[in-house]
Design an enzyme around this catalytic site. Structure first.
Site, PDB file in Angstrom:
ATOM      1  N   ARG A 109       1.062  -1.230   0.006  1.00 59.51           N
ATOM      2  CA  ARG A 109       0.064   0.023  -0.069  1.00 59.51           C
ATOM      3  C   ARG A 109       0.794   1.182   0.116  1.00 59.51           C
ATOM      4  O   ARG A 109       1.771   1.413   0.652  1.00 59.51           O
ATOM      5  CB  ARG A 109      -0.882   0.066   1.143  1.00 59.51           C
ATOM      6  CG  ARG A 109      -2.214  -1.099   1.320  1.00 59.51           C
ATOM      7  CD  ARG A 109      -2.900  -0.724   0.154  1.00 59.51           C
ATOM      8  NE  ARG A 109      -4.259  -1.534   0.160  1.00 59.51           N
ATOM      9  CZ  ARG A 109      -4.386  -2.710  -0.673  1.00 59.51           C
ATOM     10  NH1 ARG A 109      -3.228  -3.177  -1.403  1.00 59.51           N
ATOM     11  NH2 ARG A 109      -5.493  -3.435  -0.709  1.00 59.51           N
ATOM     12  N   GLU A 156      -3.709   7.535  -6.038  1.00 58.27           N
ATOM     13  CA  GLU A 156      -3.654   6.893  -7.352  1.00 58.27           C
ATOM     14  C   GLU A 156      -4.693   7.403  -8.165  1.00 58.27           C
ATOM     15  O   GLU A 156      -5.822   7.460  -7.960  1.00 58.27           O
ATOM     16  CB  GLU A 156      -3.755   5.296  -6.901  1.00 58.27           C
ATOM     17  CG  GLU A 156      -2.532   4.907  -6.271  1.00 58.27           C
ATOM     18  CD  GLU A 156      -2.315   3.328  -6.026  1.00 58.27           C
ATOM     19  OE1 GLU A 156      -3.682   2.675  -6.387  1.00 58.27           O
ATOM     20  OE2 GLU A 156      -1.688   2.655  -5.417  1.00 58.27           O
ATOM     21  N   HIS A 175       0.072   0.137 -10.123  1.00 61.19           N
ATOM     22  CA  HIS A 175      -0.792  -0.904  -9.370  1.00 61.19           C
ATOM     23  C   HIS A 175      -1.124  -2.176 -10.273  1.00 61.19           C
ATOM     24  O   HIS A 175      -2.344  -2.560 -10.123  1.00 61.19           O
ATOM     25  CB  HIS A 175      -2.001  -0.141  -8.579  1.00 61.19           C
ATOM     26  CG  HIS A 175      -2.264  -0.663  -7.455  1.00 61.19           C
ATOM     27  ND1 HIS A 175      -3.163   0.039  -6.391  1.00 61.19           N
ATOM     28  CD2 HIS A 175      -2.536  -2.188  -6.900  1.00 61.19           C
ATOM     29  CE1 HIS A 175      -3.335  -0.562  -5.327  1.00 61.19           C
ATOM     30  NE2 HIS A 175      -3.063  -2.104  -5.811  1.00 61.19           N
TER      31      HIS A 175
END
Length: 602
Positions: free
Chosen positions: A290, A319, A338
Site C-alpha cells: 500500500r 492513485e 498498481h
C-alpha cells in the site's frame, strides 16, 4: 383449492436523460391456497414515473455485478441466482437499482456508501468485494443495515508475489531506465550497470501470504532472506529458510527491502525519515503493498541523499499519482500502475473466490472472509456492551508490549464472573480480544464470524479461562485478563510472576480501565495514547516528566502511579492527547530514575 402461477415481469425505464434505457427481468412462482383474481399491477399509463414490483419469497435471489468480473465467477453465480451485470453505474443509478437486489459485487471503482444501504430498503444481504481492500465500502452502514460484507483475500497472492519479484529484478538491473534510453536513441551501457542479487540480504516486512511467496522465490534467486512480522509463526518461517528479526534489525542489515504489510493506523508512513536513517546506505526498496506505508517526501529525501539507492513502486498514496510527482519522475525510481493483481489467472481466481463467498452468504452460511461484524442478539449485546471496548483495548495494549521477532503464539483470556458458564456467552468478547491483537498490523477486519479463523490462520492459539467469583451475578463480568506467553516484552514490568505479559481491565463508569499491569496495580483509563514508565519511587519524577511534555506542547489528560512499596519501584502511567515527539520521549528516557518506558497507542 390451490392455485399456482408462474410468470416473468419485465420493465424498461430511463436511468437518466443521457443514458440508454435499462431493462430488468424478474421471475416468480406463487402458490395461493384459494382462488384469486389477478389485478393488472403492471398496467400503468405510458408516462407513469413509478412502478410496482411484487417479489415472491421463493424467487431466486438477484445479484448485481457492478464492475467487470471474470467469467468463471459469473457462471458460478448464475447457477444460484439471477445475475444483472450493469457496469459504470452512477451513484444515483446504483441507489435506484439496489432495492431490487439481494447481493452486490464490486471491485475498487464503485463506492458502496451509506446511501446505497439505505436505498436497498433492507433487501441487500451481502456485498462482495472482488479483491482485498474494502476502503470503498461503508462497513459501519453495512453492519447497521444487517448486510454482510465479504472479500477475496487469497486469489491475488501469487500475482502480487510475482510482481514483487519482477520489480526487484528490474530495479537491480535498471531494466526500465535502459529500455527508455535505447528507445530515445541512446546506448548507455556504462550508466546502467546493475547489482547482483546472489548473496544479498532481502528483508521482507510483513510475512503473510504474499510475503511468504516472495521469500520462496527470493531464496531461489540465491538471496539471504530475513523477515519482520509480529505474528509470523517461527516454524513456518524456518521451514522456508527465513529468519524472523525485529523491525530495527531488518532495517539495519538489509540490502533490499520488500514491503508487504497492510495500511493501518499503526503502519501509516512507517517508513519515514527515522526509519530511513536506520538503513544501510545504498539500500533498495520494493513496495507492492500500500502506498501509504511510505512517507513519500521522506523517500525522496532518502533517494537524494543516497541512503536509498533505488526504489520500485507499484502503489502510491494518491492513485494515479500527479504527473509532476518528484517521486515518479526520479531517475532512480521504477514505477508501475498498481499491477500487483493484474494477471489473467488472478482475475479469474478473484472472481471465483468472491462468487463463492456471496453464494454462501445468501445460503446463510458463515463466511470466513467476512469483514464486518455480524448482527448480535440484542439481549447479549446489551449485557456485554460495556465490556466489548474493554476486551479490544486490552488486546491492543497487550500486543504492543510484545518485543522480539518470534511472534505471538499463545494467548489466554480470563473472565472473572459470578455467573455460570451457561449464563455468559464469551464468543463476542474473545472475538474482540483477537480483533485488538491482530488488527493493528493486519488488513483483516476481525469480527464474531471470522475471529477464530483469522487467529488460526496466523498460528495464534487462544484459550479461555473462567475465574468463578462469589456474589451476585447481576453484572456479567468483574474483570478480564489477557495473558501472552513465551514472548519478550518491550516493558518488562508488564511480565507477571507467571512469566507472561499480563494485563487486567475493568469497566468503571461505563468506560474501560486498566487495573493491573504485570504485578503492579494501576487505575488507567484506556483511551488515546499512554506512556508507561517504570521508575524508582522518589519525589519530583512526575514534575520532570510533566515539564518535558509541556515543553513539547503535549497535553496530559491524566497521570497515575502504582507502586510495590514507598521509595521502591513504581509504574507511572501518563495519558496524553497528542503523540510526543521522538526528542521528548528520549528526554523522558534520560531521566536517571526512569528505568524503562514505552509509548502505547490505543
Amino acid at each position: 383449492m390451490a392455485v399456482t402461477t408462474t410468470g416473468n415481469l419485465m420493465f424498461t425505464k430511463p436511468l437518466n436523460k443521457s443514458r440508454p434505457l435499462s431493462t430488468c427481468s424478474l421471475s416468480w412462482r406463487l402458490t395461493l391456497s384459494s382462488p384469486f383474481a389477478v389485478s393488472p399491477l403492471c398496467s400503468r399509463p405510458r408516462n407513469a414515473k413509478s412502478f410496482v414490483v411484487v417479489a415472491m419469497m421463493d424467487a431466486k435471489p438477484t445479484v448485481l455485478v457492478a464492475e467487470k468480473l471474470g467469467d468463471a465467477g459469473l457462471q458460478l453465480l448464475k447457477k444460484f441466482a439471477n445475475v444483472d451485470c450493469s457496469y459504470n453505474l452512477s451513484p444515483e443509478e446504483l441507489c435506484t437499482k439496489i432495492s431490487l437486489c439481494d447481493a452486490l459485487i464490486v471491485r475498487s471503482g464503485t463506492k458502496v456508501t451509506r446511501e446505497v444501504f439505505e436505498s436497498s430498503g433492507g433487501r441487500l444481504k451481502v456485498v462482495g468485494r472482488a479483491g482485498v481492500g474494502i476502503d470503498n465500502v461503508d462497513l459501519s452502514a453495512a453492519t447497521e443495515h444487517g448486510c454482510l460484507v465479504v472479500n477475496a483475500p487469497t486469489a491475488n497472492t501469487i500475482a502480487a508475489a510475482e510482481h514483487g519479484i519482477a520489480l526487484l529484478t528490474a530495479m537491480a538491473r535498471n531494466i526500465a531506465q535502459a529500455d527508455a534510453s535505447i528507445k530515445a536513441g541512446k546506448w548507455l551501457r556504462n550508466k546502467y550497470v546493475g547489482v547482483s542479487l546472489v548473496g544479498k540480504t532481502l528483508a521482507i516486512m510483513g510475512f503473510g501470504k504474499v510475503g511468504s511467496e516472495v521469500a520462496r522465490r527470493a531464496k531461489g534467486l540465491g538471496m539471504q532472506v530475513i523477515a519482520h512480522d509480529p505474528y509470523a509463526p517461527a516454524d513456518r518461517a524456518s521451514a522456508i529458510g527465513v529468519e524472523l528479526v525485529t523491525f530495527d534489525e531488518a532495517l539495519s542489515i538489509a540490502d533490499f527491502i520488500s514491503l508487504h504489510m497492510p495500511l493501518t493506523p499503526a503502519t501509516s508512513k512507517m517508513f519515514n525519515d527515522d526509519a530511513f536513517s536506520k538503513m544501510r546506505k545504498g539500500v533498495r526498496i520494493v513496495n507492492v503493498a500500500r502506498g501509504g506505508v511510505i512517507d513519500e517526501e521522506a523517500l525522496i529525501r532518502a533517494l537524494d541523499s543516497g541512503i536509498v539507492a533505488q526504489a520500485a513502486l507499484d502503489v502510491f498514496i494518491e492513485e494515479p499519482p500527479p504527473t509532476e510527482s518528484k517521486l515518479v519522475q526520479h531517475e532512480n525510481v521504477t514505477v508501475t500502475p498498481h499491477l500487483g493483481a493484474s494477471t489473467m489467472e488472478a482475475q479469474e481466481g478473484v472472481a471465483v473466490e468472491v462468487a463463492e463467498a456471496v453464494v454462501g452468504a445468501l445460503k446463510g452460511e458463515l463466511a470466513a472472509t467476512a469483514v464486518n461484524a455480524p448482527m448480535v442478539p440484542a439481549e447479549v449485546l446489551s449485557a456485554l456492551a460495556p465490556f466489548i471496548a474493554l476486551a479490544e483495548k486490552l488486546g491492543r495494549l497487550a500486543v504492543q508490549l510484545v518485543a522480539g521477532g518470534g511472534g505471538v503464539k499463545a494467548v489466554k483470556v480470563s473472565y472473572a464472573s459470578a455467573r455460570g458458564p451457561d449464563e455468559l456467552d464469551t464468543r463476542l468478547l474473545r472475538a474482540m480480544v483477537i480483533k485488538g491483537l491482530i488488527e493493528p498490523i493486519s488488513s483483516v477486519f476481525v469480527n464474531l464470524v471470522n475471529a477464530d479463523f483469522t487467529a488460526k490462520q496466523r498460528g495464534l492459539r487462544i484459550t479461555e479461562e473462567r475465574i468463578v467469583l462469589d456474589g451476585s451475578p447481576e453484572n456479567p463480568l468483574e474483570f478480564i485478563q489477557v495473558h501472552i506467553a513465551n514472548v519478550e516484552s518491550k516493558f518488562t514490568s508488564a511480565i507477571a510472576d507467571s512469566g507472561e505479559i499480563t494485563v487486567e481491565g475493568r469497566v468503571k463508569d461505563g468506560k474501560p480501565h486498566l487495573t493491573k499491569l504485570g504485578s503492579f496495580r494501576v487505575d488507567v483509563s484506556l483511551e488515546g495514547s499512554l506512556i508507561l514508565c517504570r521508575q524508582v519511587d522518589q519525589p519530583g519524577i512526575i514534575g520532570k516528566v510533566g515539564s518535558i511534555l509541556a515543553g513539547d506542547n503535549v497535553n496530559v489528560s491524566f497521570m497515575t502511579v502504582g507502586r510495590t512499596a514507598p521509595k521502591m519501584q513504581a509504574v507511572m502511567t501518563i495519558g496524553v492527547d497528542e503523540e510526543p515527539s521522538p526528542e521528548a520521549l528520549k528526554k523522558i528516557g534520560a531521566i536517571p530514575a526512569i528505568e524503562e518506558f514505552v509509548l502505547i497507542k490505543l
